[in-house]
Design an enzyme around this catalytic site. Structure first.
Site, PDB file in Angstrom:
ATOM      1  CB  SER A 698      -0.944   0.004   1.203  1.00 35.67           C
ATOM      2  OG  SER A 698      -0.211   0.031   2.407  1.00 35.67           O
ATOM      3  CE  LYS A 741      -3.537   1.370   4.793  1.00 36.30           C
ATOM      4  NZ  LYS A 741      -3.344   0.894   3.409  1.00 36.30           N
TER       5      LYS A 741
END
Length: 812
Positions: A698, A741
């Site tokens: 990611s 996140k």
């Protein structure tokens, strides 16, 4: 003592010749658990100080002593009342002194004595005594003769059957014509007689009565010996070298049965039979239990297998074969309980209510196995406990963390010493119900080694199509687990084997937002800790701003465990102040928090300062403890085309860095960079916090942005964070952990985020309306869109003006 002293032969054992030679007063030797009869020889051990002195003086005198048996063998200094009234006058024939000061004697019984009066107790007992002669009635002569023959015959049979008696005793007994002497001889020869029986025979002066009592004793001894002989003949073919112990136990069992002493085992078997009848076992299980009970009834209690068999039956009868708690499915009540116990977690609550709604409409439906996945401290275990409370079911929890032995799940086979059922069966026994809420905690922490794989053993447990016939190795009978509501928990799903994961419906429980943590602390944690520390709400009040200060400055977690610990620390310090005499109420404000807990342990990053120079980009990462902000730094130096990667990066992250470099080299010209920049440069990519391992795809867009920023010398915006996997062709692929996140970015003050377009559904589903209003999210499909959004224009020389405008990205 002289060696010339000889033991007289049987003809010298005449009582009549010695009766008138007995003095009126004799030293008395007390005996423990031993009876000396007239006309018999006996070895004696003398160790008591007073007795040793008595023997020494008797040896130097006439060698005559009185021997009387103690009523209580444990007494060290018996008095007259502690001795039986009838004893024996004895002559000391031999004496041996041992190194430890004790003596060994050989004494001859002469005649019976009656103990009249103790005349002294120091240094040893002395007493006035008188001889007690046998008595015989003329009318009893005929009966005595009959008893004499009967006793001799019975004694001969006893000697022939007993391995402890010498065959010579038959010859000696047959040569004795006097009935009284014969009774004394046999009583002293039969070593298995108890002391009390021997003393009764010694005290019986009437010869007919003595012979009659002896005859009864011999008949009982014969019955025991004949029974032992019968048992021996029955089991002789089964007895070998290694079966001696078994044979002795069989003898003991038969003797106990004949004497009526086996009632305890019979009662135990009857109790087990009643429990089997009341347990409601299925027919195959009942058949196995009955077979084992029949085997137990034939087994001696002292046998090693007895305990194993009894324990097995105890497990069978204690299991809830038909016992279940009455389930109450009230969706409104369940929702109220879940809301009262947990703030947030709406997605998990909705799925639980859906499951219960279907179960209410169709109770026979085999429901799914729920798996709660989320960071530590977000309430996975307590959520399962709340489900059990709302359904009025019992709750069982088994921790799977560190479990490496398959037998922990399926049990050990009974051939092993100390074998027990597995944790599933043990949990059901503790629950005392066949339909509990059963939580398997930390399923991702299972291990495996040479003892087996517990995860594979769970495949049957967690499969609704198989677990209705779950067979534990210890029980070895099927048990129906279909009514158990299994719930598993995990922090991450990666370690869970695919086959096991396929059997579970995963409910992801993300971390809490700051607002949710504030509400949880306000509604649950503060009141709980205030009560636990002996305080009241009037004595300690905590403001919302103080709780927010603890959340921001003293915790970095997705859950609320550390938050609860810090609140507890504040309560402890307030409790100490009160215990020391300061009774003023405490109002906790942010300043009080700093004074009590010290300086904040976590400070928000100055993201604008970190990204002021080119080559630094802000990324977002997911960890088991929640989301984190990640800074990626790039540096370009003169070199020969090498790429250096540091910061404990995993293989996947290294591959993402190489893919980012390859894509930018292919498109460098579009960003005003020399396409051949890499041939004369060395690129170094570093991710700080080097002590922490990092991996995953990611960070691909962040690596590309940092690299492009360094090569083009265009800084990355300090108010934007990004996450997404990249391909070599420049596409941005979706990633996981979106909510965590986003929360990490929000925590450091970033309100603008770049996400892959395919994650658009995650934002709408996982983020609350409040979070979405507070953020600007850019959904992108390619790396070029990321750079368009993230890179600032290159700094211009002083005095030069620019009319460039940064293109407007697609924003949602």
């Amino acid at each position: 003592m002289s060696d010339q002293d000889q033991v007289p032969d049987l003809q010298e054992l005449s009582v009549g010749d010695r009766t008138d030679a007995i003095p009126e007063e004799l030293p008395i030797l007390p005996l423990r658990d031993t009876v000396l009869f007239p006309n018999s020889f006996m070895p004696l051990a003398v160790a008591r100080e007073s007795s040793v002195r008595l023997i020494d003086e008797a040896i130097s005198g006439g060698k005559l002593i009185g021997v009387f048996t103690q009523r209580d063998a444990s007494l060290e200094e018996p008095q007259q009342a502690d001795l039986y009234p009838i004893g024996t006058a004895s002559h000391i024939h031999k004496m041996f002194k041992l190194p430890d000061g004790s003596l060994r004697l050989i004494v001859q019984g002469l005649t019976r004595l009656t103990l009249d009066e103790v005349t002294s107790v120091r240094p040893y007992l002395r007493a006035r005594v008188r001889a007690a002669a046998d008595t015989t009635q003329e009318t009893d002569r005929l009966e005595i003769d009959a008893l004499l023959r009967n006793v001799k015959a019975n004694f001969q049979r006893v000697v022939s059957l007993s391995p402890l008696l010498s065959d010579d005793l038959q010859t000696l007994a047959s040569s004795i014509a006097d009935a009284g002497r014969l009774a004394d001889f046999i009583a002293s020869s039969v070593t298995t007689l108890e002391t009390a029986f021997k003393q009764v025979l010694l005290e019986t002066l009437d010869v007919r009565t003595r012979m009659d009592n002896l005859n009864r004793i011999l008949i009982k001894e014969l019955e025991v010996l004949e029974l032992g002989s019968k048992i021996q003949s029955q089991v002789q073919s089964e007895v070998g070298k290694n079966q001696r112990e078994y044979f002795l136990r069989e003898q003991m069992k038969a003797i106990q049965k004949e004497l009526g002493e086996g009632d305890d085992q019979t009662k135990e078997v009857e109790e087990l039979q009643q429990k089997i009848d009341a347990a409601g076992m299925p027919d195959p299980v009942r058949k196995e239990a009955q077979r084992e009970l029949d085997r137990l009834a034939k087994m001696p209690v002292a046998a090693a297998e007895y305990t194993v068999s009894r324990t097995y039956l105890d497990w069978l009868v204690m299991l809830p074969w038909q016992r279940r708690t009455e389930e109450v499915i009230d969706l409104r009540l369940t929702k109220d309980v879940l809301d009262a116990d947990h703030t947030g977690l709406e997605k998990a609550k909705d799925r639980i209510l859906e499951y219960l709604a279907v179960r209410k409409l169709n109770p026979e439906m085999k429901g799914p196995i729920l798996c709660f996945v989320g960071p530590p401290g977000v309430g996975k275990t307590s959520l399962a406990r709340s489900i059990a409370r709302s359904l009025s079911r019992t709750f069982v929890r088994v921790s799977l963390g560190g479990m490496r032995d398959e037998a922990e799940i399926r049990g050990h086979r009974r051939t092993y010493i100390g074998a027990l059922p597995g944790q599933i069966i043990q949990g059901l026994r503790r629950a005392e119900s066949k339909n509990p809420v059963f939580i398997l905690d930390e399923i991702d922490k299972l291990g495996s080694d040479f003892r087996g794989d517990p995860a594979s053993a769970l495949l049957e447990v967690l499969d609704p199509e198989q677990n209705f016939t779950f067979r534990d190795h210890y029980l070895d009978v099927p048990f129906d687990l279909s009514e158990v509501l299994f719930i598993t928990t995990a922090n991450v799903l990666d370690p869970v084997p695919p086959a096991l994961r396929d059997r579970m419906e995963v409910l992801e429980i993300p971390g809490y937002t700051e607002e949710e943590k504030l509400a949880i602390a306000r509604e649950h944690l503060v009141a709980k800790q205030v009560k636990n520390h002996g305080l009241t709400a009037e004595q300690l009040t905590m403001t919302d701003s103080a709780i927010a200060a603890i959340v921001r400055g003293y915790t970095r977690e997705a859950g609320v465990r550390n938050l609860e610990r810090e609140i507890a620390a504040v309560c402890r310090k307030a409790a100490r102040r009160r215990a020391e005499g300061d009774m003023a109420p405490v109002v906790v404000t942010p300043d009080v928090v700093t004074r009590l807990l010290g300086a904040p342990r976590f400070l928000d990053e100055d993201v604008h300062e970190r990204t002021r120079d080119p080559g630094v980009a802000i990324g977002l990462a997911w960890t088991p403890a929640g989301g984190e902000v990640l800074f990626v730094e790039a540096s370009r130096m003169s070199g020969t085309g090498t790429l250096t990667l540091t910061g404990q990066l995993g293989e996947v992250m290294k591959e993402s860095a190489r893919a980012a470099l390859s894509w930018f080299r292919a498109h460098a010209a579009a960003y005003g960079a020399d396409p051949d920049f890499f041939e004369h440069s060395e690129i170094h990519l570093h991710v700080p916090s080097g002590a922490i391992p990092k991996d995953g795809p990611s960070a691909g867009v962040t690596l590309a942005a940092a690299l492009a920023s360094e090569v083009t010398r265009r800084p990355v915006r300090g108010d934007i964070a990004m996450t997404g996997e990249i391909t070599l062709s420049g596409r941005v692929l979706p990633v996981g952990g979106i909510k965590e996140k986003v929360l990490a970015a929000r925590r450091v003050g970033i309100r603008e985020i770049i996400l892959p377009r395919q994650n658009e559904k995650d934002v709408s589903e996982d983020l609350t309306e409040e979070l979405r209003r507070d953020l600007t999210v850019h959904f992108v499909q390619g790396v070029d869109e990321v750079l368009l959004l993230a890179l600032l224009p290159a700094p211009k020389p002083v005095g030069q003006r620019t009319t460039e405008h940064r293109p407007q990205p697609r924003v949602q």
